[in-house]
Write a protein that holds these residues in place. Structure first.
Motif, PDB file in Angstrom:
ATOM      1  N   ILE A 215       0.851  -1.186   0.000  1.00  8.13           N
ATOM      2  CA  ILE A 215       0.000   0.000   0.000  1.00  8.13           C
ATOM      3  C   ILE A 215       0.888   1.238   0.000  1.00  8.13           C
ATOM      4  O   ILE A 215       1.702   1.437   0.901  1.00  8.13           O
ATOM      5  CB  ILE A 215      -0.922   0.025   1.237  1.00  8.13           C
ATOM      6  CG1 ILE A 215      -1.729  -1.275   1.344  1.00  8.13           C
ATOM      7  CG2 ILE A 215      -1.838   1.250   1.179  1.00  8.13           C
ATOM      8  CD1 ILE A 215      -2.543  -1.631   0.132  1.00  8.13           C
ATOM      9  N   ASN A 216       0.743   2.063  -1.011  1.00 12.33           N
ATOM     10  CA  ASN A 216       1.419   3.351  -1.056  1.00 12.33           C
ATOM     11  C   ASN A 216       0.494   4.422  -0.505  1.00 12.33           C
ATOM     12  O   ASN A 216      -0.682   4.489  -0.894  1.00 12.33           O
ATOM     13  CB  ASN A 216       1.806   3.721  -2.490  1.00 12.33           C
ATOM     14  CG  ASN A 216       3.028   2.989  -2.987  1.00 12.33           C
ATOM     15  OD1 ASN A 216       3.710   2.304  -2.225  1.00 12.33           O
ATOM     16  ND2 ASN A 216       3.322   3.129  -4.268  1.00 12.33           N
ATOM     17  N   SER A 217       1.003   5.257   0.383  1.00 10.40           N
ATOM     18  CA  SER A 217       0.237   6.393   0.894  1.00 10.40           C
ATOM     19  C   SER A 217       1.097   7.640   0.812  1.00 10.40           C
ATOM     20  O   SER A 217       2.252   7.621   1.248  1.00 10.40           O
ATOM     21  CB  SER A 217      -0.189   6.177   2.353  1.00 10.40           C
ATOM     22  OG  SER A 217      -1.068   5.085   2.486  1.00 10.40           O
ATOM     23  N   VAL A 218       0.541   8.697   0.247  1.00  9.84           N
ATOM     24  CA  VAL A 218       1.262   9.962   0.142  1.00  9.84           C
ATOM     25  C   VAL A 218       0.979  10.775   1.396  1.00  9.84           C
ATOM     26  O   VAL A 218      -0.179  11.075   1.715  1.00  9.84           O
ATOM     27  CB  VAL A 218       0.825  10.741  -1.110  1.00  9.84           C
ATOM     28  CG1 VAL A 218       1.576  12.069  -1.201  1.00  9.84           C
ATOM     29  CG2 VAL A 218       1.059   9.915  -2.364  1.00  9.84           C
ATOM     30  N   MET A 219       2.029  11.142   2.120  1.00  9.58           N
ATOM     31  CA  MET A 219       1.890  11.931   3.345  1.00  9.58           C
ATOM     32  C   MET A 219       1.754  13.405   2.979  1.00  9.58           C
ATOM     33  O   MET A 219       2.672  14.009   2.432  1.00  9.58           O
ATOM     34  CB  MET A 219       3.098  11.718   4.252  1.00  9.58           C
ATOM     35  CG  MET A 219       3.043  12.511   5.543  1.00  9.58           C
ATOM     36  SD  MET A 219       4.552  12.262   6.533  1.00  9.58           S
ATOM     37  CE  MET A 219       4.224  13.396   7.900  1.00  9.58           C
ATOM     38  N   THR A 273       9.201  10.506  11.718  1.00 10.67           N
ATOM     39  CA  THR A 273       8.405  10.486  12.948  1.00 10.67           C
ATOM     40  C   THR A 273       7.095   9.738  12.738  1.00 10.67           C
ATOM     41  O   THR A 273       6.691   8.927  13.575  1.00 10.67           O
ATOM     42  CB  THR A 273       8.128  11.925  13.426  1.00 10.67           C
ATOM     43  OG1 THR A 273       9.375  12.580  13.716  1.00 10.67           O
ATOM     44  CG2 THR A 273       7.266  11.921  14.681  1.00 10.67           C
ATOM     45  N   LEU A 274       6.429   9.982  11.610  1.00 15.52           N
ATOM     46  CA  LEU A 274       5.184   9.272  11.327  1.00 15.52           C
ATOM     47  C   LEU A 274       5.453   7.784  11.119  1.00 15.52           C
ATOM     48  O   LEU A 274       4.721   6.931  11.643  1.00 15.52           O
ATOM     49  CB  LEU A 274       4.504   9.855  10.092  1.00 15.52           C
ATOM     50  CG  LEU A 274       3.226   9.128   9.640  1.00 15.52           C
ATOM     51  CD1 LEU A 274       2.174   9.139  10.746  1.00 15.52           C
ATOM     52  CD2 LEU A 274       2.669   9.747   8.362  1.00 15.52           C
ATOM     53  N   GLN A 275       6.492   7.465  10.367  1.00 12.84           N
ATOM     54  CA  GLN A 275       6.822   6.056  10.154  1.00 12.84           C
ATOM     55  C   GLN A 275       7.107   5.353  11.475  1.00 12.84           C
ATOM     56  O   GLN A 275       6.674   4.215  11.690  1.00 12.84           O
ATOM     57  CB  GLN A 275       8.016   5.939   9.211  1.00 12.84           C
ATOM     58  CG  GLN A 275       7.701   6.338   7.777  1.00 12.84           C
ATOM     59  CD  GLN A 275       8.939   6.407   6.906  1.00 12.84           C
ATOM     60  OE1 GLN A 275      10.042   6.667   7.387  1.00 12.84           O
ATOM     61  NE2 GLN A 275       8.771   6.173   5.608  1.00 12.84           N
ATOM     62  N   ASP A 276       7.805   6.025  12.370  1.00 10.33           N
ATOM     63  CA  ASP A 276       8.096   5.437  13.681  1.00 10.33           C
ATOM     64  C   ASP A 276       6.807   5.183  14.465  1.00 10.33           C
ATOM     65  O   ASP A 276       6.675   4.171  15.160  1.00 10.33           O
ATOM     66  CB  ASP A 276       9.015   6.350  14.497  1.00 10.33           C
ATOM     67  CG  ASP A 276      10.445   6.380  13.961  1.00 10.33           C
ATOM     68  OD1 ASP A 276      10.788   5.505  13.144  1.00 10.33           O
ATOM     69  OD2 ASP A 276      11.204   7.283  14.355  1.00 10.33           O
ATOM     70  N   ARG A 277       5.845   6.086  14.331  1.00 10.64           N
ATOM     71  CA  ARG A 277       4.569   5.907  15.031  1.00 10.64           C
ATOM     72  C   ARG A 277       3.779   4.728  14.470  1.00 10.64           C
ATOM     73  O   ARG A 277       2.941   4.141  15.178  1.00 10.64           O
ATOM     74  CB  ARG A 277       3.732   7.186  14.925  1.00 10.64           C
ATOM     75  CG  ARG A 277       4.284   8.366  15.710  1.00 10.64           C
ATOM     76  CD  ARG A 277       3.467   9.622  15.462  1.00 10.64           C
ATOM     77  NE  ARG A 277       2.103   9.491  15.952  1.00 10.64           N
ATOM     78  CZ  ARG A 277       1.145  10.384  15.699  1.00 10.64           C
ATOM     79  NH1 ARG A 277       1.401  11.438  14.938  1.00 10.64           N
ATOM     80  NH2 ARG A 277      -0.079  10.203  16.183  1.00 10.64           N
TER      81      ARG A 277
END
Length: 474
Positions: A215-219, A273-277
Motif C-alpha cells: 500500500i502506497n500512501s502519500v503523506m 516520525t510518522l513512520q516510527d509511530r
C-alpha cells in the motif's frame, strides 16, 4: 483464459535463499527474495523496470500531473515516451540483456494499469512468453482493481501496489477532485466514498488470492498525515503485506494542484516520525524511491536514457546468460552479507547503550559502501540503536562533483539534506567537503570504503558507545 506459466525459477542456492529471515514464511520469501520493492534486503541486489504502456487514468489526484518528456524529473507519473505493448516487449528484452540485476517488470502507468487494462494485459502476455522467470507486478489506484483480480491471478501476478491515501471520504475529498466510475464522473465526498469502497474490495480480493499487496500512501501535512495511522490499521486488517508512506512532492513547477496552491511536503524528520509511530502496525517499507513510470535499474538509479525505443532493434532476441551468471554471484554474496549483518547487529546490541546514531551511506548497491561522496545523488540512511541496525530511508541530493570539481552551493544543499545525520560513510571523500561537513556537525569518513554497510556501522557504534571513544575524524 490467459495462463502465464509460473517460472521454474532457479535453484534455491542460486537465488540467495540463505538470506531468508528466520521469522518469514518460506512461501512468502520465495515471492519477495528478488523483488527490490518488497524486500529491503533484495533492493541492494535486484533491479526493476517500469514500462509506460498505460497512460489512461480514471481519477484525478491533487498531487499528480502526468507530464511527458521530462527526462530529468524523478517522480511517479512522469515518462519520457509512452510505449505500445510490442515496444514494451522490445524494451524489456533490451534491458534484460544488459542489466543482469533485472528481476521485476512493473506497470505503473503513467495512468492506471487496471483502467488501461488491455494494454497492461497485452504487455504481460508478450513479455512472459519470452522471459519466463521475470516477476510481473502492477501499481494501481484501486478503482478498477476488483474487476481484474481474477485475471491477475491467472497471469501469476503475485505483487500488486495500491495507492490508498484515506479511509475517510471527507479527507479523500481534499485529495481527489473527481473519479470516473460506471461511465460517469463523480466529485467530492461521493467520489471519495466510491474510491474507498473499491480500494478495500480490491485489497480484500487480492489477499484472498494470496497475492502480496503493498500500500502506497502519500503523506500530505495537515491533510492526511495524522489520518494515515488509521489507514495503516485498515490495510493491516485486510492483509496488506507492506505499507509505504511517501512524502508529497509539491514543487510548483510540476503544475499540480497542491504545488500551485502552496501545499508543502513533509520534512525528512516529519516523515520518519510518522513512520516510527506506525511501527507495530502493517509492516513498513522505508526504501521507496518514488520511481518514474519508466524507471530502469536498481532503486535509486535510472538508466532509462540507455534504452529508448529508437535505440532498440525490431529483431532483438532475449539472451539469459548475463542474468543467470549474475544470480550465481549474488547467491554467494548475499550469504556472506547475511552473516556479516548478523554479527554487526549482535555487536551493536552488546554495546548496551540506549543512544542511537544516524548514518548516511553513499552506495551503488550490493550492501556495500562503494560510492564516492562527490558522485552520489542519494544517501541511504541507517539507524543504529539498542534494537540493532535498521534502514530508515534515504536523502536525495544534487551530485557534488561535476567535471572533476565540487560546487560550494551544491555542498550547502547536501549539508541541508543531511540535517540530523551524525556520520557519513563513503568510498572516498576529499578534504574540503569533509571539513565543511565537520563544521556542520557531520563526521564524514572513507576508511570503511567497499566494506559491508552494517559492519562499518557496528564498528562505529561500538567505538562511540562502547569502551573506546570514536575519534573526531578517520
Amino acid at each position: 483464459m490467459l495462463t502465464i506459466a509460473k517460472s521454474a525459477g532457479c535453484a534455491s542456492s542460486s537465488c540467495g535463499s540463505s538470506a531468508k529471515p528466520d521469522e518469514m514464511d518460506s512461501a512468502v520469501w520465495e515471492k519477495i527474495k528478488d523483488h527490490p520493492c518488497y524486500s529491503e534486503e533484495a533492493h541492494h541486489y535486484f533491479a526493476r523496470l517500469h514500462v509506460a504502456v498505460a497512460p489512461a487514468c480514471n481519477i484525478q489526484c491533487n498531487y499528480c500531473n502526468r507530464k511527458y518528456d521530462c527526462a530529468n524529473e524523478s517522480r511517479p507519473g512522469v515518462v519520457s515516451e509512452k510505449l505500445t505493448p510490442d515496444q514494451a516487449r522490445r524494451r524489456v528484452i533490451a534491458v534484460a540483456n544488459e542489466v543482469p540485476q533485472l528481476s521485476v517488470l512493473g506497470i505503473a502507468g503513467p495512468g492506471d494499469a487496471c483502467y488501461d487494462w488491455k494494454k497492461t494485459k497485452a504487455t504481460f502476455e508478450r513479455v512472459a512468453r519470452e522471459i519466463r522467470d521475470i516477476k510481473l507486478c502492477i501499481s494501481t489506484n484501486g478503482l478498477a482493481l476488483a474487476d481484474h483480480v481474477a485475471e491477475l491471478a491467472d497471469m501469476n501476478v503475485d505483487h500488486v501496489t495500491i495507492t490508498i491515501n484515506m479511509v475517510d471520504p471527507e479527507i479523500g475529498a481534499k485529495i481527489y477532485p473527481w473519479i470516473f466510475y460506471n461511465h460517469r464522473r463523480h466529485t467530492g465526498i461521493d467520489a471519495a466514498r466510491i474510491l474507498h469502497k473499491r480500494q478495500m474490495l480490491g485489497l480484500e480480493m487480492l489477499t484472498a488470492r494470496g497475492i502480496l499487496t503493498k500500500i502506497n500512501s502519500v503523506m500530505i501535512p495537515s491533510v492526511n498525515d495524522e489520518h494515515l495511522i488509521e489507514v495503516n490499521k485498515w490495510v493491516k486488517e485486510r492483509g496488506a503485506f507492506l505499507h509505504n508512506v511517501m512524502p508529497l512532492i509539491s514543487d510548483p513547477a510540476h503544475g499540480t494542484h497542491f504545488g500551485l496552491t502552496g501545499q508543502r511536503g513533509p520534512t525528512a524528520l516529519e516523515l520518519k516520525t510518522l513512520q516510527d509511530r506506525l511501527e507495530g502496525g502493517a509492516k513498513l517499507m522505508r526504501h521507496c524511491r518514488q520511481c518514474r513510470a519508466d524507471a530502469v535499474g536498481l532503486l535509486g538509479e535510472d538508466r532509462g536514457k540507455e534504452f529508448t525505443i529508437d535505440q532498440i532493434s525490431d529483431e532483438i532476441t532475449y539472451d539469459a546468460s548475463k542474468r543467470e551468471a549474475y544470480r550465481e554471484v549474488v547467491a554467494r554474496e548475499r550469504g556472506d552479507h547475511v552473516v556479516a549483518k548478523s554479527e554487526a547487529v549482535a555487536t551493536v546490541k552488546a554495546a548496551g547503550s540506549s543512544k542511537s546514531l544516524l548514518i548516511a551511506v553513499a552506495t551503488k548497491g550490493g550492501g556495500r559502501i562503494n560510492e564516492h561522496f562527490g558522485h552520489t545523488t542519494e544517501f541511504q540512511v541507517y539507524e543504529a540503536s539498542q534494537r540493532g541496525i535498521s534502514f530508515i530511508g534515504h536523502r536525495k541530493v544534487e551530485q557534488y562533483c561535476l567535471g572533476g570539481r565540487g560546487a560550494d552551493a551544491t555542498l550547502d544543499s547536501i549539508i541541508a539534506a543531511l540535517k540530523g545525520i551524525d556520520i557519513v560513510l563513503c568510498a572516498k571523500i576529499g578534504d574540503c567537503p569533509k571539513d565543511q561537513l565537520a563544521e556542520a556537525g557531520i563526521r564524514a569518513m572513507d576508511v570503511y570504503g567497499y566494506g559491508y554497510i552494517e559492519t562499518a556501522i557496528s564498528a562505529l557504534y561500538a567505538a562511540e558507545f562502547g569502551s573506546e571513544p570514536l575519534a573526531a575524524t578517520a
